[in-house]
Design an enzyme around this catalytic site. Structure first.
Site, mmCIF file in Angstrom:
data_model
loop_
_atom_site.group_PDB
_atom_site.id
_atom_site.type_symbol
_atom_site.label_atom_id
_atom_site.label_comp_id
_atom_site.label_asym_id
_atom_site.label_seq_id
_atom_site.Cartn_x
_atom_site.Cartn_y
_atom_site.Cartn_z
ATOM 1 N N ASP A 1 49.847 73.129 48.201
ATOM 2 C CA ASP A 1 48.976 73.578 49.313
ATOM 3 C C ASP A 1 47.492 73.338 49.021
ATOM 4 O O ASP A 1 46.632 73.873 49.708
ATOM 5 C CB ASP A 1 49.219 75.062 49.599
ATOM 6 N N GLU B 1 45.737 74.344 46.423
ATOM 7 C CA GLU B 1 45.101 75.289 45.491
ATOM 8 C C GLU B 1 44.902 74.600 44.151
ATOM 9 O O GLU B 1 45.722 73.805 43.714
ATOM 10 C CB GLU B 1 46.021 76.503 45.265
ATOM 11 N N HIS C 1 15.559 72.546 44.404
ATOM 12 C CA HIS C 1 14.791 72.216 45.614
ATOM 13 C C HIS C 1 13.640 73.208 45.779
ATOM 14 O O HIS C 1 12.519 72.819 46.111
ATOM 15 C CB HIS C 1 15.715 72.224 46.827
ATOM 16 N N LYS D 1 5.689 66.197 56.983
ATOM 17 C CA LYS D 1 6.988 65.868 57.592
ATOM 18 C C LYS D 1 7.491 67.007 58.467
ATOM 19 O O LYS D 1 7.359 68.159 58.120
ATOM 20 C CB LYS D 1 7.991 65.609 56.455
ATOM 21 N N THR E 1 20.338 61.600 52.874
ATOM 22 C CA THR E 1 20.682 60.511 53.803
ATOM 23 C C THR E 1 19.672 59.368 53.748
ATOM 24 O O THR E 1 19.876 58.331 54.372
ATOM 25 C CB THR E 1 20.706 61.022 55.257
ATOM 26 N N THR F 1 14.315 60.801 55.120
ATOM 27 C CA THR F 1 12.938 61.153 54.746
ATOM 28 C C THR F 1 12.235 59.943 54.139
ATOM 29 O O THR F 1 11.093 59.621 54.487
ATOM 30 C CB THR F 1 12.965 62.311 53.714
#
Ligand code: R5P
Length: 335
Positions: A51, A53, A144, A206, A237, A240
């Site tokens: 399943d 797990e 970040h 930005k 992605t 920026t």
């Protein structure tokens, strides 16, 4: 009478060496750390039930050994986080000594505050989970937001790869270069980078239209006729970076843009966007394992290893030595 251990010619205390446990996101990095520093790597058997797990079993005893789990919580992020929690629990139940979790890339770090109503603060939730699973200490690199350190009630150490990234471009960049922060949130990071290379700094303002599309409203600083070196914490992605490159070119920067970032998430269209003809060099660390296909698709990509930095940190943590020395050695203050 002599004490028992002395009579039996055995040391009174035996200091168990540290052991390295690789999470599935960071097997290569963990192996490099262990090999570089001669640490013992303890094998992990990770299997799945039908399943889906997860089941984890350590291949050797870790009783009394301080354990250092290396696991980036990169894609698939939720799977990596659950695996990390299971590893912590396994080590705790196997009576390891201190359990230190090294998260080279901390997923969900960008969800560090509510930016509008009815939102979670998932970076804090992940910190709570790591804490509740039984970790004693956490170490991360170029979070970040450095404020995430305060999300942990257990000990937290925060390292930076900025000096390694600066060394990667030092010597290849022209004198007329400028360090660029792609957003106002990254100014401190770019400023440290600029002072290591003794270069001026420019800042882009930005705005994020949605999860992927960004717009740059202003350029602060002089970029005309200069080679821009964009410094960011994460390339996800590539939206920026692409917007930053086009803005810089419109502002008269040279079409010889260098891009450096600690964490190469490289999601979605990132490789295509970074293949922009004006981008001549992309540098990222191996905080997230870089797949071979990406290296082939993006020949401008250079990968800088953080294995030595993390190994030095483990050596220092294990021997009760200061981590500040790692910053000082690179000519920068602790961040
Ligand atoms: C945002 O504040 C970060 O510092 C990065 O600039 C951002 O996460 C990069 O994301 P993307 O590559 O998707 O634009």
């Amino acid at each position: 009478m002599k004490p028992k251990r002395e009579r039996e010619n055995e040391p009174t205390f035996i200091t168990a060496p540290p052991c390295i446990i690789a999470g599935s996101a960071s097997t290569r990095l963990a192996h490099d750390i262990a090999a570089f520093h001669g640490f013992t790597e303890v094998g992990v058997e990770l299997t799945r039930f039908p399943d889906t797990e997860m089941h984890v079993r350590l291949q050797e005893s870790v009783r009394g050994h301080d354990a250092y789990i290396i696991q980036s919580t990169c894609a698939p992020v939720n799977e990596r986080i659950v695996e990390l929690l299971i590893l912590i629990d396994t080590l705790r139940r196997a009576a390891a000594g201190r359990i230190t979790v090294i998260v080279p890339y901390y997923g969900y770090a960008r969800q560090d505050r509510k930016s509008t109503g009815r939102e979670p603060i998932t970076a804090k939730l992940v910190a709570n989970l790591i804490d509740a699973a039984g970790a004693d200490r956490v170490l991360a690199i170029d979070l970040h937001s450095p404020a995430i350190q305060g999300f942990f009630d257990i000990g937290m150490d925060h390292l930076t790869a900025i000096p390694l990234l600066a060394n990667a471009v030092r010597g290849t960049i022209p004198q007329e270069s400028v360090i660029v922060s792609p957003d106002t949130g990254g100014v401190k990071r770019a400023d440290v980078f600029a002072s290591l290379l003794q270069l001026p700094i420019a800042i882009l303002h930005k705005r994020r239209a949605d999860g992927e599309n960004v717009e740059i409203a202003a350029v602060i600083g002089d970029v005309r006729g200069r080679t821009p070196i964009i410094v960011d914490d994460i390339i996800a992605t590539g939206g920026t970076i692409l917007e930053a490159v086009e803005t810089l070119l419109r502002a008269g920067a040279r079409p010889d843009v260098r891009v450096v970032a600690t964490h190469g998430v490289f999601a979605g269209a990132a490789a295509r966007r970074l293949a922009h003809p004006a981008i001549t060099q992309v540098v990222a660390t191996d905080s997230i394992a870089i797949p071979e296909e990406l290296r082939e698709a993006l020949p401008t990509l250079e990968v800088v290893s953080i294995a030595e930095l993390l190994g030095d940190a483990i050596y220092r943590l294990h021997n009760g030595l200061s981590l500040s020395a790692l910053f000082k050695a690179n000519g920068m203050p602790p961040i």
